[in-house]
Design a protein around this motif. Structure first.
Motif, PDB file in Angstrom:
ATOM      1  N   SER A 186       3.568  18.070  11.665  1.00 50.85           N
ATOM      2  CA  SER A 186       4.295  18.965  12.558  1.00 50.85           C
ATOM      3  C   SER A 186       5.683  18.398  12.841  1.00 50.85           C
ATOM      4  O   SER A 186       5.979  17.239  12.537  1.00 50.85           O
ATOM      5  CB  SER A 186       3.536  19.120  13.888  1.00 50.85           C
ATOM      6  N   ARG A 187       6.508  19.232  13.426  1.00 51.59           N
ATOM      7  CA  ARG A 187       7.846  18.799  13.837  1.00 51.59           C
ATOM      8  C   ARG A 187       7.742  17.665  14.863  1.00 51.59           C
ATOM      9  O   ARG A 187       8.552  16.737  14.866  1.00 51.59           O
ATOM     10  CB  ARG A 187       8.598  19.992  14.424  1.00 51.59           C
ATOM     11  N   LYS A 188       6.721  17.737  15.705  1.00 51.04           N
ATOM     12  CA  LYS A 188       6.527  16.698  16.733  1.00 51.04           C
ATOM     13  C   LYS A 188       6.309  15.329  16.089  1.00 51.04           C
ATOM     14  O   LYS A 188       6.825  14.313  16.575  1.00 51.04           O
ATOM     15  CB  LYS A 188       5.330  17.060  17.610  1.00 51.04           C
ATOM     16  N   ASP A 189       5.552  15.285  15.003  1.00 48.61           N
ATOM     17  CA  ASP A 189       5.318  14.009  14.300  1.00 48.61           C
ATOM     18  C   ASP A 189       6.628  13.443  13.754  1.00 48.61           C
ATOM     19  O   ASP A 189       6.901  12.244  13.868  1.00 48.61           O
ATOM     20  CB  ASP A 189       4.326  14.212  13.148  1.00 48.61           C
ATOM     21  N   LEU A 190       7.431  14.329  13.153  1.00 46.79           N
ATOM     22  CA  LEU A 190       8.716  13.877  12.611  1.00 46.79           C
ATOM     23  C   LEU A 190       9.628  13.359  13.709  1.00 46.79           C
ATOM     24  O   LEU A 190      10.334  12.348  13.543  1.00 46.79           O
ATOM     25  CB  LEU A 190       9.393  15.007  11.851  1.00 46.79           C
ATOM     26  N   TYR A 216       0.826  -1.219   0.000  1.00 46.77           N
ATOM     27  CA  TYR A 216       0.000   0.000   0.000  1.00 46.77           C
ATOM     28  C   TYR A 216       0.858   1.266   0.000  1.00 46.77           C
ATOM     29  O   TYR A 216       0.486   2.275  -0.604  1.00 46.77           O
ATOM     30  CB  TYR A 216      -0.943  -0.012   1.194  1.00 46.77           C
ATOM     31  N   LEU A 217       2.007   1.242   0.651  1.00 42.92           N
ATOM     32  CA  LEU A 217       2.899   2.406   0.618  1.00 42.92           C
ATOM     33  C   LEU A 217       3.404   2.653  -0.796  1.00 42.92           C
ATOM     34  O   LEU A 217       3.538   3.803  -1.227  1.00 42.92           O
ATOM     35  CB  LEU A 217       4.079   2.200   1.575  1.00 42.92           C
ATOM     36  N   SER A 218       3.657   1.571  -1.519  1.00 44.67           N
ATOM     37  CA  SER A 218       4.123   1.740  -2.902  1.00 44.67           C
ATOM     38  C   SER A 218       3.023   2.325  -3.791  1.00 44.67           C
ATOM     39  O   SER A 218       3.305   2.968  -4.808  1.00 44.67           O
ATOM     40  CB  SER A 218       4.601   0.400  -3.470  1.00 44.67           C
ATOM     41  N   PHE A 219       1.747   2.118  -3.392  1.00 48.06           N
ATOM     42  CA  PHE A 219       0.617   2.673  -4.137  1.00 48.06           C
ATOM     43  C   PHE A 219       0.199   4.050  -3.620  1.00 48.06           C
ATOM     44  O   PHE A 219      -0.685   4.686  -4.184  1.00 48.06           O
ATOM     45  CB  PHE A 219      -0.602   1.744  -4.041  1.00 48.06           C
ATOM     46  N   GLY A 220       0.820   4.501  -2.511  1.00 50.97           N
ATOM     47  CA  GLY A 220       0.442   5.778  -1.918  1.00 50.97           C
ATOM     48  C   GLY A 220      -0.876   5.741  -1.169  1.00 50.97           C
ATOM     49  O   GLY A 220      -1.505   6.788  -0.956  1.00 50.97           O
ATOM     50  N   GLU A 221      -1.318   4.574  -0.745  1.00 49.34           N
ATOM     51  CA  GLU A 221      -2.607   4.435  -0.058  1.00 49.34           C
ATOM     52  C   GLU A 221      -2.377   4.431   1.465  1.00 49.34           C
ATOM     53  O   GLU A 221      -2.513   3.415   2.147  1.00 49.34           O
ATOM     54  CB  GLU A 221      -3.324   3.168  -0.513  1.00 49.34           C
ATOM     55  N   GLN A 222      -2.028   5.618   2.009  1.00 45.49           N
ATOM     56  CA  GLN A 222      -1.669   5.711   3.418  1.00 45.49           C
ATOM     57  C   GLN A 222      -2.829   5.433   4.378  1.00 45.49           C
ATOM     58  O   GLN A 222      -2.625   4.954   5.489  1.00 45.49           O
ATOM     59  CB  GLN A 222      -1.076   7.101   3.719  1.00 45.49           C
ATOM     60  N   ASP A 223      -4.069   5.771   3.952  1.00 48.32           N
ATOM     61  CA  ASP A 223      -5.217   5.534   4.836  1.00 48.32           C
ATOM     62  C   ASP A 223      -5.366   4.056   5.156  1.00 48.32           C
ATOM     63  O   ASP A 223      -5.710   3.683   6.285  1.00 48.32           O
ATOM     64  CB  ASP A 223      -6.500   6.070   4.201  1.00 48.32           C
ATOM     65  N   ARG A 224      -5.101   3.197   4.191  1.00 45.43           N
ATOM     66  CA  ARG A 224      -5.177   1.760   4.436  1.00 45.43           C
ATOM     67  C   ARG A 224      -4.050   1.308   5.368  1.00 45.43           C
ATOM     68  O   ARG A 224      -4.226   0.401   6.177  1.00 45.43           O
ATOM     69  CB  ARG A 224      -5.119   1.001   3.125  1.00 45.43           C
ATOM     70  N   VAL A 225      -2.900   1.936   5.215  1.00 49.61           N
ATOM     71  CA  VAL A 225      -1.763   1.605   6.086  1.00 49.61           C
ATOM     72  C   VAL A 225      -2.123   1.884   7.543  1.00 49.61           C
ATOM     73  O   VAL A 225      -1.817   1.081   8.434  1.00 49.61           O
ATOM     74  CB  VAL A 225      -0.514   2.413   5.681  1.00 49.61           C
ATOM     75  N   LYS A 226      -2.787   2.999   7.782  1.00 45.86           N
ATOM     76  CA  LYS A 226      -3.188   3.363   9.143  1.00 45.86           C
ATOM     77  C   LYS A 226      -4.058   2.266   9.756  1.00 45.86           C
ATOM     78  O   LYS A 226      -3.855   1.864  10.921  1.00 45.86           O
ATOM     79  CB  LYS A 226      -3.959   4.685   9.128  1.00 45.86           C
ATOM     80  N   ARG A 242       7.931   5.023   9.171  1.00 44.02           N
ATOM     81  CA  ARG A 242       7.825   5.522   7.793  1.00 44.02           C
ATOM     82  C   ARG A 242       6.457   6.145   7.544  1.00 44.02           C
ATOM     83  O   ARG A 242       6.351   7.231   6.950  1.00 44.02           O
ATOM     84  CB  ARG A 242       8.068   4.365   6.828  1.00 44.02           C
ATOM     85  N   TYR A 243       5.411   5.490   8.039  1.00 47.44           N
ATOM     86  CA  TYR A 243       4.045   6.015   7.868  1.00 47.44           C
ATOM     87  C   TYR A 243       3.879   7.342   8.612  1.00 47.44           C
ATOM     88  O   TYR A 243       3.323   8.307   8.067  1.00 47.44           O
ATOM     89  CB  TYR A 243       3.032   4.999   8.380  1.00 47.44           C
ATOM     90  N   ILE A 244       4.357   7.403   9.854  1.00 46.66           N
ATOM     91  CA  ILE A 244       4.231   8.636  10.648  1.00 46.66           C
ATOM     92  C   ILE A 244       4.941   9.791   9.953  1.00 46.66           C
ATOM     93  O   ILE A 244       4.435  10.924   9.906  1.00 46.66           O
ATOM     94  CB  ILE A 244       4.808   8.422  12.071  1.00 46.66           C
ATOM     95  N   ALA A 245       6.136   9.494   9.382  1.00 46.41           N
ATOM     96  CA  ALA A 245       6.895  10.546   8.692  1.00 46.41           C
ATOM     97  C   ALA A 245       6.166  11.025   7.439  1.00 46.41           C
ATOM     98  O   ALA A 245       6.128  12.234   7.152  1.00 46.41           O
ATOM     99  CB  ALA A 245       8.286  10.030   8.340  1.00 46.41           C
ATOM    100  N   ILE A 246       5.561  10.095   6.706  1.00 46.56           N
ATOM    101  CA  ILE A 246       4.833  10.466   5.490  1.00 46.56           C
ATOM    102  C   ILE A 246       3.645  11.366   5.819  1.00 46.56           C
ATOM    103  O   ILE A 246       3.380  12.354   5.128  1.00 46.56           O
ATOM    104  CB  ILE A 246       4.350   9.204   4.747  1.00 46.56           C
ATOM    105  N   ARG A 247       2.927  11.041   6.884  1.00 46.67           N
ATOM    106  CA  ARG A 247       1.714  11.795   7.254  1.00 46.67           C
ATOM    107  C   ARG A 247       1.997  12.940   8.227  1.00 46.67           C
ATOM    108  O   ARG A 247       1.057  13.583   8.715  1.00 46.67           O
ATOM    109  CB  ARG A 247       0.695  10.836   7.885  1.00 46.67           C
TER     110      ARG A 247
END
Length: 434
Positions: free
Chosen positions: A385-389, A345-355, A377-382
């Protein structure tokens, strides 16, 4: 403190608080009633396997061993092959200090259940006493080859590999001990990753097994039953050498594995041999060949998990989903099926499904280094804020600090992705400060 911890505390004679006493009474009263009932039933039905063995196990756990051998003997009179009764009797014999007799029983039981952790622990315990008996005679050169081989096996089974090699380097086996000698020495070298040395003994061991003919003895029957495993150990040693860069043919390795599967009687071992073959092709990134091996495993064991990864690399995306659904229904606590689908799903850009998949994995108690890497990787993509990173970076730093090991479910080169993802996040954090 939970109920079991409180019960253990009381059994040690330690004082309990008023709250702990309440928990203790609530937990122990039903337990005592239950096993009191089992005790009465065991006397009433002395040959009922499940009742007697359950009661016998309880007596052993409470360190009340008197009469347990007679309990199990009554069951064995009616059910001579009862694994539970034979195991219980063996542990009673071990408790009495009859270590050699117990050890022989353990070895027989391990023929039926090779990876039983309880039996392995009992074998290690028995071996400690056999080693203590034999070592002084060994040091005084008083052991014949029967004694030397027995001590060497005890060393091997208790992970004293260097001691085993040193002992076996000290004598040349006679004809009677030739097969056993090469079997054991080859296994030890294979265990300590000395593959070339292992092959010097595993090949003669295989040839010696092939020359055997049934003679009605337990020793010969046990030796002949190792034919499949002998083929497999040779395949493993050859594969390791090839994967380390030495010359050789993986097709020859696969031929040995097929012969191992054909000769093996134990179903779980057949699956294990094919699993090794699939992993070899995975490490070589030969995913079509890996897929073919996985199909063979599924023909043996429909619950097998690994094929999903091959499907991803071969672009069979619907089969990735199908295998994921089947695998998580059967093994919801295994992380690999979640990881493979997340990567798709990450390769398809389908982050909602990853969640959703990450949340389901968490709810099912699935966890692994790879799953944590994908979570970061998912947290960084979505990240918004700096806190998420920084949260994603923290996960990666913990993984990096943990370090790669042979026990990791990821290859060493796959582990390098941690450094790559970390560098990406650090770059983004630096850009935000400009």
């Amino acid at each position: 403190m939970n109920a079991q911890e409180i019960i253990a505390k009381a059994d040690r004679g330690e004082g309990l608080t008023e709250e702990e006493i309440k928990i203790y009474r609530a937990a122990v009263k039903p337990q005592k009633h239950l096993y009191g009932k089992y005790g009465s039933l065991a006397k009433k039905y002395p040959q009922e396997e499940r009742i007697v063995c359950c009661y016998g196990r309880y007596c052993q756990e409470k360190d009340t061993w008197d009469g347990t051998i007679a309990l199990y003997d009554a069951v064995l009179e009616a059910h001579p092959e009862s694994f539970l009764a034979r195991t219980g009797k063996m542990e009673s014999i071990l408790h009495e200090g009859r270590y050699r007799e117990a050890r022989e029983s353990i070895l027989d039981l391990l023929e039926e259940s090779p990876v039983d952790e309880r039996l392995v622990a009992d074998l290690n315990k028995a071996n400690v006493y056999v080693i203590a008996e034999l070592e002084p005679k060994y040091k005084d050169s008083l052991l014949d080859q029967d004694g030397l081989m027995e001590l060497a096996w005890c060393y091997y089974q208790n992970s004293r590999f260097e001691d085993g090699i040193a002992l076996m380097d000290g004598f040349v086996p006679d004809e009677e001990h030739y097969l056993d000698y090469h079997n054991l020495k080859g296994r030890i070298f294979l265990t300590v990753n000395k593959d070339a040395e292992a092959l010097e003994h595993l090949v003669p061991w295989l040839h010696a097994i092939q020359k055997l003919r049934p003679d009605g003895t337990k020793k010969t029957t046990r030796q002949m039953a190792r034919l499949g495993y002998a083929y497999y150990t040779i395949a493993s040693a050859k594969a390791d050498l090839i994967l380390d860069g030495q010359e050789g043919s993986l097709l020859e390795v696969m031929d040995y594995i097929e012969k191992a599967v054909e000769a093996e009687q134990d179903f779980s071992q057949k699956v294990s041999y094919y699993h090794t073959a699939a992993d070899i092709w995975r490490r070589k990134k030969e995913y079509a060949k890996m897929f073919d091996i996985c199909d063979k495993i599924i023909a043996l064991d429909p619950q097998y998990l690994l094929r999903q990864e091959a499907c991803l690399y071969l672009g069979r995306y619907q089969e990735v989903i199908n295998d994921y659904q089947r695998a998580t229904a059967l093994y919801p606590y295994h992380a690999r099926p979640y990881c493979t689908l997340i990567r798709m799903y990450l390769s398809f850009g389908e982050q909602d499904r990853v969640k959703d998949i990450l949340q389901l994995a968490k709810e099912n108690g699935a966890n692994s280094d790879e799953l944590e890497l994908l979570r970061a990787r998912y947290i960084a993509i979505r990240a918004k804020s700096r806190k998420d990173l920084e949260k994603a970076l923290s996960i990666l730093e913990k993984l990096e600090k943990k370090g790669w090991s042979l026990q990791s479910e990821m290859d060493e080169e796959e582990w390098a992705e941690i450094v790559y993802r970390k560098a990406q996040i650090l770059t983004r954090l630096q850009e935000e400060t400009r």
